[in-house]
Design an enzyme around this catalytic site. Structure first.
Site, PDB file in Angstrom:
ATOM      1  N   GLY A   1     -20.831   1.099   5.455  1.00 22.74           N
ATOM      2  CA  GLY A   1     -22.222   0.773   5.754  1.00 22.74           C
ATOM      3  C   GLY A   1     -22.906  -0.010   4.646  1.00 22.74           C
TER       4      GLY A   1
ATOM      5  N   ASN B   1     -12.063  -2.289   2.651  1.00 27.73           N
ATOM      6  CA  ASN B   1     -12.027  -1.015   3.358  1.00 27.73           C
ATOM      7  C   ASN B   1     -13.141  -0.116   2.794  1.00 27.73           C
ATOM      8  OD1 ASN B   1     -11.086   1.266   4.842  1.00 27.73           O
ATOM      9  ND2 ASN B   1      -9.016   0.435   4.727  1.00 27.73           N
TER      10      ASN B   1
ATOM     11  N   CYS C   1      -6.642   2.655   3.395  1.00 23.50           N
ATOM     12  CA  CYS C   1      -7.390   3.829   3.847  1.00 23.50           C
ATOM     13  C   CYS C   1      -7.557   4.777   2.662  1.00 23.50           C
ATOM     14  CB  CYS C   1      -6.637   4.530   4.969  1.00 23.50           C
ATOM     15  SG  CYS C   1      -7.362   6.108   5.384  1.00 23.50           S
TER      16      CYS C   1
END
Lengths: 318, 274
Positions: A230, A205, A143
């Site tokens: 995206g 990620n 993350c």
């Protein structure tokens, strides 16, 4: 419907299952489209809906030992129709509440995404979920917008090794490690994860990024910096999938900018055993799983392939 | 020009209306918002403070819209304290809208507090199609009653009545909206009931209306992070308020066991409404 038509339909459906079914890293899925972690992944009712809509598997939101509220809004910025920036802050209900949520699961292929900052937390998390009906774990070590719990961990190969090893000792279920593009080469992280006993890798990620509103001059995300997802990150995901599967030799789930069946096929040619869908769900909605499956199906027919696994890694020979 | 509604648009606050000592309406120019359907919402960015989902309030000037906020938490108070000339960001409008059945001749609207916002937008449609409309406005006490005059004005071209209830009886009829509603549906025939407000109230309305076989459409309000169908903060059962709603019909509402009882907090845990 006449009985014969019904039989024909069943035949077609089972043919579709056979063509799209994939088997990798200790998991057997009816199709290779998977809900990516971080999207919608907190509610059993939503999981049932996604499964009905043809998701091959579902990865939960990243679950930590204690609940996390996440950052204040704005947590998500829509950059255009195909890319997003988020700094949700790993908001999740925590291991107790989430294990309660999925306790009743009988047949949904759920992977639980786990997040933590040290090797001590992962065995605790695994103990909460290991007796439930889940098909495996994804360890989120990448993350990009939470200190000490994300890419900082993923950037430290020794810590990655200790976390995966500690988790491995407490479960026989498949373990996938979600990697990102941080300061440490993704190949060395994947390779360390493999050595520690991981069954597979999820790549990639989101990437550290930000957006500033030019009228006010203020960064839009409350956390200022977030993760980009995206279409813009797809080529990077394809490169990582290609290199990890070719050089490290471990099953990979592709994640990052998969928007249509062409993207899915490209990722699988690069070496992915399955593809994870995320941002596309904001743009195209939940019908994306079915649409991508249908597209892959038609592609396989044109290429005279009996099963989707035949195309995995075909680009490696070039 | 085609607007990508997902892109943040910066708008300037041009007018502020004091509705009550704790409620203000902020008007701004934004074409996409001015065309919002009744029940649609905006994600409203209060720079350096919050982003809140807010139903789109009507405004009398062309190309203008507004948001109405009650100061409560950090985010809503930050918005409440904004002044004329300051900027907000908006994206949307998102979500579905109230539907008016083709054969509807007489309908009822029941709202409490800022829940009146989508109902006023609906009232304008009902007014232009000359559908007989009864609006029940509920509040705790007289000083918390707002939008009464505006509602009457919105409905001026059609047969209408506006009923106000206050819990302490300081204005209008003493009691709750549901009591006034029960009385009215006992004597008159309504084709549809539209509601927006606290979920407990809407649940009661659904139960009462269902017993009398009157279809209900309710606009739900939930905490949201994304507004675009990916964070699941607003999920109720297998539905997302941001994408599948905000408006749900009786059939759907009856199938959602959490309706009026439970919601998800910021971490995603289920919590009970008090």
């Amino acid at each position: 419907m006449f009985a014969e038509d019904a039989l024909e339909l069943r035949r077609e459906q089972s043919a579709e299952r056979n063509t799209l079914s994939v088997n990798f890293g200790g998991m057997c899925l009816r199709n290779p489209t998977i809900l990516a972690s971080g999207f919608l992944g907190i509610s059993m009712d939503l999981f049932r809906r996604l499964y009905k809509l043809n998701a091959g598997a579902i990865v939960s939101k990243s679950i930590s030992c204690s609940p996390i509220e996440g950052y204040r809004n704005p947590t998500i910025v829509s950059l255009d129709y195909s890319s997003y920036l988020n700094a949700v802050g790993l908001a999740n209900p925590g291991a107790d509440a989430f294990s309660e949520e999925i306790r009743e699961n009988d047949n949904l292929p759920i992977m639980v995404s786990l997040v933590g900052s040290s090797e001590k937390e992962f065995p605790i998390l695994v103990k909460k979920f290991d007796r439930l009906n889940i098909i495996g774990y994804e360890i989120n070590l990448s993350c990009p917008h939470v200190a000490k719990m994300g890419i900082e961990v993923g950037d430290d190969p020794e810590l990655v090794y200790r976390i995966v090893k500690a988790t491995r000792l407490h479960t026989t279920k498949p373990i996938f490690v979600k990697v990102g593009v941080g300061n440490t080469d993704v190949l060395s992280v994947a390779s360390v994860a493999k050595d520690a006993g991981a069954d597979g890798i999820t790549a990639i990620n989101t990437l550290r990024a930000m957006a500033i509103d030019i009228d006010t001059g203020i960064p839009v995300l409350a956390n200022k910096i977030g993760g980009l997802s995206g279409k813009p990150i797809k080529p990077l995901a394809i490169r990582c999938v290609y290199e990890i599967t070719k050089k490290v030799g471990i099953p990979v789930m592709a994640c990052g900018g998969i928007f249509d069946w062409e993207d899915a096929v490209e990722a699988m040619l690069a070496g992915a055993s399955a593809v994870q869908l995320g941002s596309v769900l904001a743009t195209e909605g939940l019908s994306s799983f079915h649409a991508i499956c249908t597209g892959i199906q038609a592609y396989l027919k044109r290429k005279n392939a009996k099963n989707v696994m035949e195309i995995i890694g075909l680009a490696h020979k070039y | 020009m085609h607007t990508n509604i997902n892109r943040l648009r910066i708008v300037k606050i041009e007018k502020i209306v004091e509705e009550t000592p704790t409620v203000r309406t902020f008007a701004f120019k934004d074409v996409a918002s001015s065309n919002a359907g009744a029940g649609q919402f905006l994600m409203v960015w209060i720079p350096q403070a919050e982003e809140l989902p807010m139903s789109v309030m009507i405004w009398h000037e062309k190309f203008y819209a507004a948001v109405t906020v009650r100061k409560k938490g950090y985010g809503s108070t930050s918005l409440y304290n904004k002044r004329v000339g300051e900027s907000l960001g908006v994206r949307g409008p998102y979500g579905n809208s109230f539907e008016i059945p083709k054969n509807a001749r007489k309908v009822m609207l029941v709202g409490g507090g800022t829940g009146l916002v989508p109902l006023l937008r609906l009232a304008i449609h009902l007014n232009s199609t000359r559908i007989d409309t009864t609006l029940i406005i509920g509040a705790k006490t007289h000083s918390e009653v707002f939008f009464e005059k505006l509602a009457v004005k919105c409905l001026e071209d059609t047969n209408h009545q506006v009923v106000v209830t206050t819990e302490d009886g300081s204005y209008g009829i003493k009691g709750q909206t549901t009591e006034a509603m029960l009385k009215l549906i006992g004597t008159e025939r309504f084709d549809t009931i539209y509601t927006c407000g606290p979920e407990g109230m809407m649940k009661k309305i659904l139960d009462l209306a269902s017993a009398s076989l009157i279809p209900v459409q309710a606009s739900l309000e939930r905490y949201m992070k994304c507004g675009i169908g990916i964070c699941a903060s607003c999920c109720i059962g297998d539905k997302l308020v941001c994408k599948d709603g905000t408006v749900f019909d009786s059939e759907t509402l009856s199938s959602l066991s959490e309706f009026g009882l439970e919601y998800r907090d910021k971490s995603g845990r289920k919590c009970k409404y008090l």
